[in-house]
Design an enzyme around this catalytic site. Sequence first.
Site, PDB file in Angstrom:
ATOM      1  N   HIS A   7       2.097  -5.182  -1.066  1.00 24.04           N
ATOM      2  CA  HIS A   7       2.678  -4.344  -0.008  1.00 24.04           C
ATOM      3  C   HIS A   7       2.146  -2.922  -0.087  1.00 24.04           C
ATOM      4  O   HIS A   7       1.579  -2.515  -1.098  1.00 24.04           O
ATOM      5  CB  HIS A   7       4.213  -4.334  -0.063  1.00 24.04           C
ATOM      6  CG  HIS A   7       4.790  -3.772  -1.336  1.00 24.04           C
ATOM      7  ND1 HIS A   7       5.134  -4.546  -2.423  1.00 24.04           N
ATOM      8  CD2 HIS A   7       5.088  -2.502  -1.699  1.00 24.04           C
ATOM      9  CE1 HIS A   7       5.616  -3.788  -3.385  1.00 24.04           C
ATOM     10  NE2 HIS A   7       5.599  -2.520  -2.983  1.00 24.04           N
ATOM     11  N   HIS A  79       3.041   4.365  -2.182  1.00 18.42           N
ATOM     12  CA  HIS A  79       2.250   3.620  -3.169  1.00 18.42           C
ATOM     13  C   HIS A  79       1.690   2.335  -2.560  1.00 18.42           C
ATOM     14  O   HIS A  79       2.083   1.933  -1.463  1.00 18.42           O
ATOM     15  CB  HIS A  79       3.067   3.308  -4.442  1.00 18.42           C
ATOM     16  CG  HIS A  79       4.209   2.346  -4.269  1.00 18.42           C
ATOM     17  ND1 HIS A  79       5.515   2.740  -4.081  1.00 18.42           N
ATOM     18  CD2 HIS A  79       4.246   0.983  -4.279  1.00 18.42           C
ATOM     19  CE1 HIS A  79       6.298   1.670  -3.977  1.00 18.42           C
ATOM     20  NE2 HIS A  79       5.548   0.593  -4.095  1.00 18.42           N
ATOM     21  N   GLU A 130       1.295   0.260  -8.010  1.00 16.57           N
ATOM     22  CA  GLU A 130       2.256  -0.655  -8.623  1.00 16.57           C
ATOM     23  C   GLU A 130       1.549  -1.978  -8.873  1.00 16.57           C
ATOM     24  O   GLU A 130       0.744  -2.425  -8.047  1.00 16.57           O
ATOM     25  CB  GLU A 130       3.438  -0.884  -7.666  1.00 16.57           C
ATOM     26  CG  GLU A 130       4.514  -1.813  -8.229  1.00 16.57           C
ATOM     27  CD  GLU A 130       5.709  -2.032  -7.287  1.00 16.57           C
ATOM     28  OE1 GLU A 130       5.601  -1.685  -6.086  1.00 16.57           O
ATOM     29  OE2 GLU A 130       6.735  -2.552  -7.749  1.00 16.57           O
TER      30      GLU A 130
END
Lengths: 134, 134
Positions: A7, A79, A130
Amino acid sequence: MIGRLNHVAIAVPDLEAAAAQYRSALGANVGEPQDEPDHGVTVIFIELPNTKIELLYPLGDDSPINGFLEKNPSGGIHHVCYEVDDILAARDQLKESGARVLGNGEPKIGAHGKPVLFLHPKDFQGTLVELEQV
Amino acid sequence: MIGRLNHVAIAVPDLEAAAAQYRSALGANVGEPQDEPDHGVTVIFIELPNTKIELLYPLGDDSPINGFLEKNPSGGIHHVCYEVDDILAARDQLKESGARVLGNGEPKIGAHGKPVLFLHPKDFQGTLVELEQV
């Protein structure tokens, strides 16, 4: 090592307005808000055919995105999340390459119930990365 | 209206260092630099299984990303690009919803040789949104 882009996370100052904009102006498939108290955020996932957009809104006074929204009052891209097969192997390999892992270096359980880690933006061209084990 | 996430663009102050970091530390499939003089950037595409990361580096003195790199000297996530079937229909629908299209409102030919438009970040939670017709 990295696999799919799981994502892209966008921090927003008004979750309902952002969801409405993605739903009506962009015609996207927008989910329902989910509180993630362990991460200090309320999230809405937008399902695209090949990946997801994660809208992030602060939950609680010490939300980790409060500082970001102070610096970026209109919101902004916060992010990117890449998938890995083995998060501990990925962590160890990244540390050997000199990249810094945020926090105590131990994975936490992320918004999808899977182990996640964050890497220092200074080691990745100003981008908070991430990693999520899938 | 929007379909797949075509790419996430990351502006970087050192294209070779960024490519090396994605190739060696993250083990990604990193392409070769391509100059895009019409857009004032040199780009490298990183192929992920489901989408792409586009590394952006200024080409020429009036590159549109010079200002971004002045504000973000380490680099940072610059924009997201969503695919649409019909860019003129998407533009007209977005304008009706009140969203602002950057430039003169006419599509330009993007890095993939396809028509693209950019939407004003203030209308999308501080996120610069590119639309690409596929």
